[in-house]
Design a protein around this motif. Structure first.
Motif, PDB file in Angstrom:
ATOM      1  N   PRO A  79      -7.856   4.875 -12.086  1.00  0.00           N
ATOM      2  CA  PRO A  79      -7.717   3.729 -11.175  1.00  0.00           C
ATOM      3  C   PRO A  79      -6.555   3.810 -10.186  1.00  0.00           C
ATOM      4  O   PRO A  79      -6.694   3.344  -9.057  1.00  0.00           O
ATOM      5  N   ALA A  80      -5.442   4.389 -10.572  1.00  0.00           N
ATOM      6  CA  ALA A  80      -4.277   4.431  -9.674  1.00  0.00           C
ATOM      7  C   ALA A  80      -4.555   5.212  -8.387  1.00  0.00           C
ATOM      8  O   ALA A  80      -3.856   5.039  -7.397  1.00  0.00           O
ATOM      9  N   LYS A  81      -5.578   6.045  -8.406  1.00  0.00           N
ATOM     10  CA  LYS A  81      -5.908   6.850  -7.219  1.00  0.00           C
ATOM     11  C   LYS A  81      -6.934   6.186  -6.307  1.00  0.00           C
ATOM     12  O   LYS A  81      -7.282   6.732  -5.267  1.00  0.00           O
ATOM     13  N   ARG A  82      -7.443   5.022  -6.709  1.00  0.00           N
ATOM     14  CA  ARG A  82      -8.537   4.408  -5.958  1.00  0.00           C
ATOM     15  C   ARG A  82      -8.073   3.404  -4.909  1.00  0.00           C
ATOM     16  O   ARG A  82      -7.270   2.526  -5.193  1.00  0.00           O
ATOM     17  N   TRP A  83      -8.666   3.526  -3.724  1.00  0.00           N
ATOM     18  CA  TRP A  83      -8.482   2.532  -2.670  1.00  0.00           C
ATOM     19  C   TRP A  83      -9.405   1.362  -2.991  1.00  0.00           C
ATOM     20  O   TRP A  83     -10.400   1.511  -3.692  1.00  0.00           O
ATOM     21  N   LYS A  84      -9.087   0.190  -2.467  1.00  0.00           N
ATOM     22  CA  LYS A  84      -9.845  -1.019  -2.792  1.00  0.00           C
ATOM     23  C   LYS A  84     -11.309  -0.934  -2.332  1.00  0.00           C
ATOM     24  O   LYS A  84     -11.598  -0.495  -1.231  1.00  0.00           O
ATOM     25  N   LEU A  85     -12.195  -1.396  -3.204  1.00  0.00           N
ATOM     26  CA  LEU A  85     -13.629  -1.280  -2.947  1.00  0.00           C
ATOM     27  C   LEU A  85     -14.103  -2.139  -1.778  1.00  0.00           C
ATOM     28  O   LEU A  85     -14.981  -1.732  -1.019  1.00  0.00           O
ATOM     29  N   ASP A  86     -13.501  -3.315  -1.608  1.00  0.00           N
ATOM     30  CA  ASP A  86     -13.902  -4.153  -0.468  1.00  0.00           C
ATOM     31  C   ASP A  86     -13.524  -3.488   0.856  1.00  0.00           C
ATOM     32  O   ASP A  86     -14.233  -3.623   1.851  1.00  0.00           O
ATOM     33  N   ARG A  87     -12.448  -2.707   0.840  1.00  0.00           N
ATOM     34  CA  ARG A  87     -12.054  -1.983   2.062  1.00  0.00           C
ATOM     35  C   ARG A  87     -13.010  -0.825   2.326  1.00  0.00           C
ATOM     36  O   ARG A  87     -13.342  -0.551   3.479  1.00  0.00           O
ATOM     37  N   TYR A  88     -13.454  -0.158   1.267  1.00  0.00           N
ATOM     38  CA  TYR A  88     -14.488   0.870   1.455  1.00  0.00           C
ATOM     39  C   TYR A  88     -15.746   0.241   2.046  1.00  0.00           C
ATOM     40  O   TYR A  88     -16.402   0.832   2.904  1.00  0.00           O
ATOM     41  N   GLY A  89     -16.075  -0.963   1.576  1.00  0.00           N
ATOM     42  CA  GLY A  89     -17.240  -1.668   2.107  1.00  0.00           C
ATOM     43  C   GLY A  89     -17.099  -1.976   3.587  1.00  0.00           C
ATOM     44  O   GLY A  89     -18.012  -1.733   4.373  1.00  0.00           O
ATOM     45  N   ALA A  90     -15.936  -2.482   3.958  1.00  0.00           N
ATOM     46  CA  ALA A  90     -15.660  -2.802   5.369  1.00  0.00           C
ATOM     47  C   ALA A  90     -15.655  -1.529   6.219  1.00  0.00           C
ATOM     48  O   ALA A  90     -16.138  -1.524   7.356  1.00  0.00           O
ATOM     49  N   LEU A  91     -15.136  -0.453   5.655  1.00  0.00           N
ATOM     50  CA  LEU A  91     -15.114   0.840   6.356  1.00  0.00           C
ATOM     51  C   LEU A  91     -16.542   1.353   6.563  1.00  0.00           C
ATOM     52  O   LEU A  91     -16.890   1.817   7.652  1.00  0.00           O
ATOM     53  N   ALA A  92     -17.377   1.224   5.535  1.00  0.00           N
ATOM     54  CA  ALA A  92     -18.779   1.646   5.629  1.00  0.00           C
ATOM     55  C   ALA A  92     -19.503   0.873   6.724  1.00  0.00           C
ATOM     56  O   ALA A  92     -20.235   1.446   7.540  1.00  0.00           O
ATOM     57  N   LYS A  93     -19.266  -0.437   6.757  1.00  0.00           N
ATOM     58  CA  LYS A  93     -19.879  -1.311   7.761  1.00  0.00           C
ATOM     59  C   LYS A  93     -19.451  -0.888   9.167  1.00  0.00           C
ATOM     60  O   LYS A  93     -20.274  -0.765  10.077  1.00  0.00           O
TER      61      LYS A  93
ATOM     62  N   LEU B  66      -7.781   9.749   1.156  1.00  0.00           N
ATOM     63  CA  LEU B  66      -6.908   8.592   0.980  1.00  0.00           C
ATOM     64  C   LEU B  66      -6.066   8.816  -0.270  1.00  0.00           C
ATOM     65  O   LEU B  66      -6.591   8.851  -1.379  1.00  0.00           O
ATOM     66  N   PHE B  67      -4.780   9.006  -0.069  1.00  0.00           N
ATOM     67  CA  PHE B  67      -3.897   9.353  -1.176  1.00  0.00           C
ATOM     68  C   PHE B  67      -3.068   8.183  -1.651  1.00  0.00           C
ATOM     69  O   PHE B  67      -2.436   7.495  -0.854  1.00  0.00           O
ATOM     70  N   SER B  68      -3.052   7.984  -2.954  1.00  0.00           N
ATOM     71  CA  SER B  68      -2.166   6.983  -3.549  1.00  0.00           C
ATOM     72  C   SER B  68      -0.808   7.656  -3.750  1.00  0.00           C
ATOM     73  O   SER B  68      -0.601   8.788  -3.330  1.00  0.00           O
ATOM     74  N   GLY B  69       0.080   6.969  -4.431  1.00  0.00           N
ATOM     75  CA  GLY B  69       1.405   7.537  -4.679  1.00  0.00           C
ATOM     76  C   GLY B  69       1.510   8.316  -5.978  1.00  0.00           C
ATOM     77  O   GLY B  69       2.597   8.695  -6.383  1.00  0.00           O
ATOM     78  N   THR B  70       0.358   8.557  -6.633  1.00  0.00           N
ATOM     79  CA  THR B  70       0.426   9.166  -7.963  1.00  0.00           C
ATOM     80  C   THR B  70       0.994  10.574  -7.969  1.00  0.00           C
ATOM     81  O   THR B  70       1.666  10.957  -8.902  1.00  0.00           O
ATOM     82  N   ASN B  71       0.680  11.358  -6.930  1.00  0.00           N
ATOM     83  CA  ASN B  71       1.211  12.716  -6.950  1.00  0.00           C
ATOM     84  C   ASN B  71       1.732  13.171  -5.599  1.00  0.00           C
ATOM     85  O   ASN B  71       1.639  12.463  -4.607  1.00  0.00           O
ATOM     86  N   ASN B  72       2.279  14.363  -5.594  1.00  0.00           N
ATOM     87  CA  ASN B  72       2.907  14.920  -4.404  1.00  0.00           C
ATOM     88  C   ASN B  72       1.825  15.397  -3.435  1.00  0.00           C
ATOM     89  O   ASN B  72       1.090  16.332  -3.739  1.00  0.00           O
ATOM     90  N   VAL B  73       1.776  14.784  -2.270  1.00  0.00           N
ATOM     91  CA  VAL B  73       0.725  15.088  -1.300  1.00  0.00           C
ATOM     92  C   VAL B  73       0.814  16.533  -0.815  1.00  0.00           C
ATOM     93  O   VAL B  73      -0.208  17.181  -0.597  1.00  0.00           O
ATOM     94  N   ILE B  74       2.006  17.066  -0.670  1.00  0.00           N
ATOM     95  CA  ILE B  74       2.177  18.452  -0.197  1.00  0.00           C
ATOM     96  C   ILE B  74       1.503  19.417  -1.179  1.00  0.00           C
ATOM     97  O   ILE B  74       0.864  20.380  -0.795  1.00  0.00           O
ATOM     98  N   GLU B  75       1.671  19.121  -2.442  1.00  0.00           N
ATOM     99  CA  GLU B  75       1.145  19.980  -3.499  1.00  0.00           C
ATOM    100  C   GLU B  75      -0.355  19.796  -3.728  1.00  0.00           C
ATOM    101  O   GLU B  75      -1.068  20.743  -4.038  1.00  0.00           O
ATOM    102  N   TRP B  76      -0.851  18.565  -3.581  1.00  0.00           N
ATOM    103  CA  TRP B  76      -2.201  18.231  -4.027  1.00  0.00           C
ATOM    104  C   TRP B  76      -3.202  17.874  -2.937  1.00  0.00           C
ATOM    105  O   TRP B  76      -4.371  17.612  -3.240  1.00  0.00           O
TER     106      TRP B  76
END
Length: 165
Positions: free
Chosen positions: A14-28, A105-115
């Motif tokens: 879950p910590a890596k997931r962007w909000k589902l309603d925003r995915y919905g709005a993005l899809a629209k 879409l990256f959360s803060g869980t890990n190092n973006v440079i590395e992953w």
């Protein structure tokens, strides 16, 4: 042919997931303003996430492939896509490696440079937070600020920037 945008609202945790309603709005937005056919991908376990995205998007004739693809089939879908948008997860890496235009879409869980997914047509978007990298499966102390404050507008802008790659 019809333009296809593949969205992956799931992630390993879950910590890596962007909000589902925003995915919905993005899809629209992608369907109405960009003329994209929207395809949702994910595991069998992510079907409920896809259902939420579809509900939030309104009735757009979204194709829900969650739990319906082998890895090989998924790679075929991703290679045919004009755009892939997803969280920090396997499919984003696959799409990037296949040369598909990818917005991760990256959360803060890990190092973006590395992953971060690597590809010539790949853009990573994230909201920088002081608690990153946290390596947490679920955010408890900071209201999931890394993803809560990653706005729809920011992601739309990144999609538009990434389109020119």
């Amino acid at each position: 042919g019809e333009k296809m945008a593949v969205l992956h609202p799931g992630a390993g945790y879950p910590a890596k997931r962007w909000k589902l309603d925003r995915y919905g709005a993005l899809a629209k937005w992608l369907a109405e303003k960009g003329g994209y056919r929207i395809v949702l991908i994910g595991s069998e376990d992510e079907k409920s996430l896809a259902t939420e995205v579809i509900r939030a998007a309104g009735n757009l004739g979204v194709l829900n492939l969650c739990g319906r693809n082998s890895v090989r089939e998924l790679m075929a879908v991703l290679s045919r896509a004009d755009l892939m948008i997803g969280n920090d997860s396997g499919p984003a890496h696959m799409a990037a490696a296949l040369g598909t235009r990818t917005v991760a879409l990256f959360s803060g869980t890990n190092n973006v440079i590395e992953w971060a997914p690597v590809g010539a047509r790949t853009c990573v978007v994230r909201n920088e937070v002081p608690c990153s990298p946290c390596s947490l499966k679920e955010c408890v102390d900071y209201n999931h600020e890394c993803m809560e404050n990653l706005t729809l507008e920011t992601v739309k802008q990144t999609v538009q920037i990434c389109k020119s790659l």
